[in-house]
Design an enzyme around this catalytic site. Structure first.
Site, PDB file in Angstrom:
ATOM      1  N   ASP A 201     128.338  81.590  17.027  1.00  0.00           N
ATOM      2  CA  ASP A 201     129.781  81.645  17.292  1.00  0.00           C
ATOM      3  C   ASP A 201     130.476  81.173  16.016  1.00  0.00           C
ATOM      4  OD1 ASP A 201     132.510  81.183  18.557  1.00  0.00           O
ATOM      5  OD2 ASP A 201     131.370  81.588  20.378  1.00  0.00           O
ATOM      6  N   GLY A 227     129.261  81.457  12.214  1.00  0.00           N
ATOM      7  CA  GLY A 227     129.599  82.603  11.368  1.00  0.00           C
ATOM      8  C   GLY A 227     130.497  83.552  12.133  1.00  0.00           C
ATOM      9  N   PHE A 229     130.850  87.382  13.885  1.00  0.00           N
ATOM     10  CA  PHE A 229     130.105  88.567  14.327  1.00  0.00           C
ATOM     11  C   PHE A 229     130.658  89.855  13.736  1.00  0.00           C
ATOM     12  CE2 PHE A 229     132.222  87.417  18.645  1.00  0.00           C
ATOM     13  CZ  PHE A 229     133.444  87.989  18.303  1.00  0.00           C
ATOM     14  N   HIS A 247     135.387  92.369  25.601  1.00  0.00           N
ATOM     15  CA  HIS A 247     136.710  92.555  26.225  1.00  0.00           C
ATOM     16  C   HIS A 247     137.840  91.875  25.442  1.00  0.00           C
ATOM     17  CE1 HIS A 247     137.010  88.774  29.083  1.00  0.00           C
ATOM     18  NE2 HIS A 247     136.671  88.434  27.854  1.00  0.00           N
TER      19      HIS A 247
HETATM   20  C1  LIG Z   1     135.864  84.749  25.845  1.00  0.00           C
HETATM   21  S1  LIG Z   1     134.846  83.716  24.895  1.00  0.00           S
HETATM   22  C2  LIG Z   1     133.262  83.935  25.670  1.00  0.00           C
HETATM   23  C3  LIG Z   1     132.334  82.805  25.413  1.00  0.00           C
HETATM   24  C4  LIG Z   1     130.954  82.925  26.090  1.00  0.00           C
HETATM   25  N1  LIG Z   1     130.247  84.131  25.696  1.00  0.00           N
HETATM   26  C5  LIG Z   1     131.079  82.863  27.598  1.00  0.00           C
HETATM   27  O1  LIG Z   1     130.843  83.859  28.273  1.00  0.00           O
HETATM   28  O2  LIG Z   1     131.449  81.794  28.109  1.00  0.00           O
HETATM   29  C6  LIG Z   1     134.671  84.620  23.375  1.00  0.00           C
HETATM   30  C7  LIG Z   1     133.901  83.886  22.279  1.00  0.00           C
HETATM   31  O3  LIG Z   1     133.939  84.671  21.074  1.00  0.00           O
HETATM   32  C8  LIG Z   1     133.990  83.771  19.983  1.00  0.00           C
HETATM   33  N2  LIG Z   1     134.473  84.438  18.773  1.00  0.00           N
HETATM   34  C9  LIG Z   1     135.720  84.890  18.488  1.00  0.00           C
HETATM   35  N3  LIG Z   1     135.761  85.454  17.268  1.00  0.00           N
HETATM   36  C10 LIG Z   1     134.498  85.358  16.747  1.00  0.00           C
HETATM   37  C11 LIG Z   1     133.896  85.782  15.538  1.00  0.00           C
HETATM   38  N4  LIG Z   1     134.599  86.430  14.598  1.00  0.00           N
HETATM   39  N5  LIG Z   1     132.578  85.538  15.356  1.00  0.00           N
HETATM   40  C12 LIG Z   1     131.842  84.895  16.313  1.00  0.00           C
HETATM   41  N6  LIG Z   1     132.363  84.477  17.493  1.00  0.00           N
HETATM   42  C13 LIG Z   1     133.679  84.706  17.718  1.00  0.00           C
HETATM   43  C14 LIG Z   1     134.935  82.701  20.481  1.00  0.00           C
HETATM   44  O4  LIG Z   1     134.856  81.512  19.727  1.00  0.00           O
HETATM   45  C15 LIG Z   1     134.492  82.540  21.927  1.00  0.00           C
HETATM   46  O5  LIG Z   1     133.513  81.539  22.067  1.00  0.00           O
END
Ligand SMILES: C[S@@+](CC[C@H](N)C(=O)[O-])C[C@H]1O[C@@H](n2cnc3c(N)ncnc32)[C@H](O)[C@@H]1O
Length: 337
Positions: A201, A227, A229, A247
């Protein structure tokens, strides 16, 4: 609660739904349900424990009793009704974090821009705050922590259904892409002792997650990688899990994330996308309102199965099995031949 079948009153209650939402937000922020966990308390006692204005707190509590969250007994004394029990922070799948987050002022302001979003197709959160949700949370760590807590609450409820629905047999390694604070990954690792996990994340998010993984006893079976994604995810794992990640993004960004994952995959790897799938017309309230939430806040969308295929395919992935997991679906994908 007073029941009236009149369509006008039913609609009026929906129109005023934000008042209930704010009342629940205040109760969750004050920790009212935790204070009632031990049993009946008076409004005055609750006010003393929360440092609030007693006569006004009473007005909040009796309103929550009128919608069956609390129960009001004699002499302004309150207990938890079954719905109120789920507001306890120690409840299985607690709603406390979600209530505290959804009514928080930054989120609230973004939702007040729904009309702006519908008129323009633009993102209401950016309109309200001048930056997107992820930058905002990085700049306001207390808001980021509130969000992580909200996600944990929701994820606990969904994790059990996902674990029951998914076949992890034969897997040795799994990367949770955008795995947040690691609650889901910890649950997966706990249920499957043969698996090694990687939580990936944003750097500031995994920094908060590390300690929780250690507390969950998963410190030695779980690597943590900070990092983006959009740039790179750890290579060669048997499975890549993306729950409530796709989403958050529009189609172009969704394809970019999935393409990064596809690039990291070995030939045998599979992707598990866990999301709500948009149902046919007139069904599926949760996904369709979550879709509005995505519109207003992160600027993403919920998708139909065909719309998922339309973002998987340009990323070089092919949709396979779709498994129902308690309101969510697990979409399995592999590299397209
Ligand atoms: C809606 S949350 C879902 C978290 C987890 N998968 C869950 O189901 O509880 C989306 C996640 O995407 C991460 N995120 C947002 N932009 C990101 C990026 N550029 N690289 C990695 N993670 C990212 C956020 O920090 C967050 O933890």
């Amino acid at each position: 609660m007073q029941n009236d079948p009149s369509p006008a009153l039913a609609l009026r209650r929906m129109i005023e739904g934000y008042q209930v939402s704010q009342a629940l937000h205040v109760a969750a922020t004050l920790g009212i349900a935790d204070l009632l966990a031990e049993g009946e308390r008076s409004a005055d006692e609750l006010a003393a424990s929360t440092g609030t204005h007693a006569p006004t707190l009473y007005r909040l509590l009796r309103a929550l009793a009128s919608v069956e969250v609390l129960h009001e007994g004699d002499a302004q004394r309150f207990t938890l009704a079954p719905m109120g029990q789920t507001l306890r922070s120690d409840a299985e799948g607690s709603m406390a974090g979600w209530a505290a987050f959804i009514g928080s002022s930054a989120y609230w302001q973004a939702w007040s821009g729904l009309l702006y979003g519908v008129r323009t197709g633009e993102n209401a959160f950016v309109h309200a705050h001048g930056q997107g949700v992820w930058d905002y949370r990085a700049a306001h760590p207390e808001n980021g922590a509130l969000f992580d807590r909200a996600m944990t609450a929701l994820s606990k409820r969904a994790s059990a259904a996902m674990l029951a629905a998914c076949d992890f047999s034969g897997l040795r390694s799994i990367v949770d892409v955008g795995g947040g604070n690691g609650a889901l990954l910890a649950a997966v690792l706990l249920a499957h002792p043969e698996l090694q996990g990687t939580l990936m994340d944003l750097p500031e998010v995994v920094a908060r997650a590390q300690a929780q993984l250690v507390v969950a006893g998963m410190g030695d079976r779980c690597r943590v990688v900070g990092g983006s994604f959009f740039e790179q995810v750890p290579a060669g794992a048997d499975a890549y899990l993306l729950r409530s990640v796709i989403h958050d993004w529009d189609d172009g960004d969704a394809v970019r994330i999935l393409a990064t994952v596809a690039k990291a995959m070995a030939t045998h790897s599979r992707v598990l996308v866990v999301e709500r799938v948009i149902a046919p017309p007139n069904e599926g309230r949760d996904a369709k309102f979550s879709d509005l939430n995505m519109l207003v806040a992160p600027g993403g969308r919920e998708r139909t199965l065909a719309e998922f295929e339309a973002v998987l395919e340009p990323a070089g992935l092919k949709l396979g099995r779709v498994v129902d997991a308690g309101g969510f679906s697990v979409l399995e994908a592999v590299a397209a031949a």
